[in-house]
Scaffold this motif. Structure first.
Motif, short mmCIF file in Angstrom:
data_model
loop_
_atom_site.label_atom_id
_atom_site.label_comp_id
_atom_site.label_asym_id
_atom_site.label_seq_id
_atom_site.Cartn_x
_atom_site.Cartn_y
_atom_site.Cartn_z
N UNK A 1 -76.36 -16.63 -14.26
CA UNK A 1 -75.30 -16.58 -13.25
C UNK A 1 -75.75 -17.06 -11.87
N UNK A 2 -77.03 -17.24 -11.66
CA UNK A 2 -77.58 -17.27 -10.30
C UNK A 2 -78.20 -18.59 -9.88
N UNK A 3 -77.81 -19.69 -10.51
CA UNK A 3 -78.40 -20.99 -10.17
C UNK A 3 -77.88 -21.43 -8.80
N UNK A 4 -78.80 -21.91 -7.96
CA UNK A 4 -78.38 -22.24 -6.59
C UNK A 4 -79.10 -23.45 -6.01
N UNK A 5 -79.75 -24.26 -6.87
CA UNK A 5 -80.38 -25.49 -6.37
C UNK A 5 -80.50 -26.50 -7.50
N UNK A 6 -80.49 -27.77 -7.13
CA UNK A 6 -80.51 -28.85 -8.11
C UNK A 6 -81.84 -28.88 -8.86
N UNK B 1 -73.05 -20.95 -10.85
CA UNK B 1 -73.69 -21.24 -9.57
C UNK B 1 -73.35 -20.15 -8.56
N UNK B 2 -74.38 -19.59 -7.95
CA UNK B 2 -74.18 -18.47 -7.03
C UNK B 2 -73.88 -18.97 -5.62
N UNK B 3 -72.83 -18.42 -5.05
CA UNK B 3 -72.43 -18.73 -3.67
C UNK B 3 -72.53 -17.44 -2.85
N UNK B 4 -73.12 -17.53 -1.68
CA UNK B 4 -73.29 -16.37 -0.81
C UNK B 4 -72.04 -16.19 0.06
N UNK B 5 -71.00 -15.64 -0.55
CA UNK B 5 -69.73 -15.50 0.17
C UNK B 5 -69.76 -14.37 1.19
N UNK C 1 -78.06 -17.46 -2.96
CA UNK C 1 -76.92 -18.33 -3.23
C UNK C 1 -76.73 -19.42 -2.21
N UNK C 2 -75.95 -20.41 -2.59
CA UNK C 2 -75.59 -21.51 -1.70
C UNK C 2 -74.63 -20.99 -0.64
N UNK C 3 -74.74 -21.49 0.57
CA UNK C 3 -73.83 -21.05 1.63
C UNK C 3 -72.41 -21.56 1.36
N UNK C 4 -71.44 -20.88 1.91
CA UNK C 4 -70.05 -21.30 1.74
C UNK C 4 -69.83 -22.69 2.30
N UNK C 5 -70.47 -22.98 3.42
CA UNK C 5 -70.28 -24.28 4.07
C UNK C 5 -70.82 -25.43 3.22
N UNK C 6 -71.86 -25.15 2.43
CA UNK C 6 -72.52 -26.21 1.66
C UNK C 6 -72.13 -26.21 0.19
N UNK C 7 -71.36 -25.22 -0.24
CA UNK C 7 -71.12 -25.02 -1.67
C UNK C 7 -70.45 -26.21 -2.35
N UNK C 8 -69.39 -26.74 -1.75
CA UNK C 8 -68.68 -27.84 -2.41
C UNK C 8 -69.56 -29.08 -2.52
N UNK C 9 -70.27 -29.43 -1.45
CA UNK C 9 -71.14 -30.60 -1.49
C UNK C 9 -72.25 -30.42 -2.51
N UNK D 1 -62.16 -17.29 -1.71
CA UNK D 1 -62.84 -18.57 -1.47
C UNK D 1 -63.43 -19.09 -2.77
N UNK D 2 -64.08 -18.20 -3.51
CA UNK D 2 -64.72 -18.61 -4.76
C UNK D 2 -63.68 -19.13 -5.76
N UNK D 3 -62.54 -18.44 -5.83
CA UNK D 3 -61.49 -18.87 -6.76
C UNK D 3 -60.97 -20.26 -6.40
N UNK D 4 -60.72 -20.49 -5.12
CA UNK D 4 -60.21 -21.80 -4.70
C UNK D 4 -61.22 -22.90 -5.00
N UNK D 5 -62.50 -22.60 -4.79
CA UNK D 5 -63.54 -23.59 -5.06
C UNK D 5 -63.65 -23.87 -6.56
N UNK D 6 -63.57 -22.82 -7.36
CA UNK D 6 -63.57 -22.99 -8.82
C UNK D 6 -62.42 -23.88 -9.28
#
Length: 239
Positions: free
Chosen positions: A102-107, A128-132, A140-148, A183-188
């Protein structure tokens, strides 16, 4: 502090199921749309066996070593979820024992997991874990960087990109986590609509004992519950 007996766990499970069913009803969702992951970290193998007797199928472990100790021997119909951050040197063990990470956060981890799973001739589900909560103590990936970040993910034939994971805010107030869950739902939804490597991107792993109702209202497909089922954890002494 002793662990719960089978009967004590049964009572706790029935109470939790009532909470989940009510939250699903309030959200006009079928109960089957939410997977319960029993978080067995720091609990004994006996506790896991009791959970299995109650019908548990999915277990979450924060630490790879604990996952290996409890779930290396595969049981039919039982899935192991690694839900904590995984150091690079433990990715092979995690990929071997887990059905889902559940916790992958880097390429870099994605590329290493792809290589390992190729060697194991295995297809692994990853989230992919996002730090919401935007708390420094959370991974986790920051919200600002999650989509990119998601858009930079490579094709990986031995990995299934299944969705996103987050941990709610540590305030003791469930409602404080709603914005992050939404936020997570919208990104998903945005990623799923792109198709391609995101064609299986349906999962939202969010919600724990204290905030599962809000998470379900915001679309959680997996909730990770430990305390409400197994009781308080007995943490090992720090060395």
């Amino acid at each position: 502090m002793s662990e719960r007996t089978l009967e004590e766990m049964r009572v706790a499970y029935e109470a939790l199921e009532a909470r989940i069913a009510d939250a699903c009803k309030q959200s006009n969702r079928p109960r089957e749309s939410v997977l319960l992951v029993w978080v067995s970290k720091f609990h004994s193998l006996e506790a896991v066996e009791n959970a299995l007797q109650l019908g548990a199928t999915d277990f979450g472990e924060n630490r790879v070593q604990e996952a290996v100790e409890k779930f290396s021997v595969k049981r039919p119909g039982v899935r192991c979820h690694v839900i904590g951050p995984v150091q690079s040197n433990k990715l092979r063990h995690a990929a071997t024992v887990a059905d889902c990470i559940h916790s992958v956060a880097d390429v870099k981890s994605v590329l290493k997991l792809e290589r390992i799973c190729g060697e194991l001739e295995k297809t692994l589900d990853i989230l992919f874990q996002v730090n919401t909560s935007e708390e420094d103590t959370k991974s986790g990936v920051s919200m600002a960087e999650a989509e990119q970040f998601l858009l930079s993910l490579p094709e990986a034939p031995h990995l299934r990109y299944r969705g996103l994971m987050t941990i709610g805010k540590n305030t003791g107030v469930a409602e404080d986590s709603r914005e992050g869950f939404a936020f997570l739902r919208h990104l998903r939804d945005k990623m799923l609509a792109r198709g391609g490597v995101f064609k299986d991107f349906t999962e939202l792993s969010m919600g724990m004992t204290g905030d599962l109702e809000v998470a379900i209202e915001e679309g959680a497909t997996m909730i990770r519950v430990g305390t409400a089922l197994f009781g308080e954890r007995v943490y090992p002494p720090k060395i």
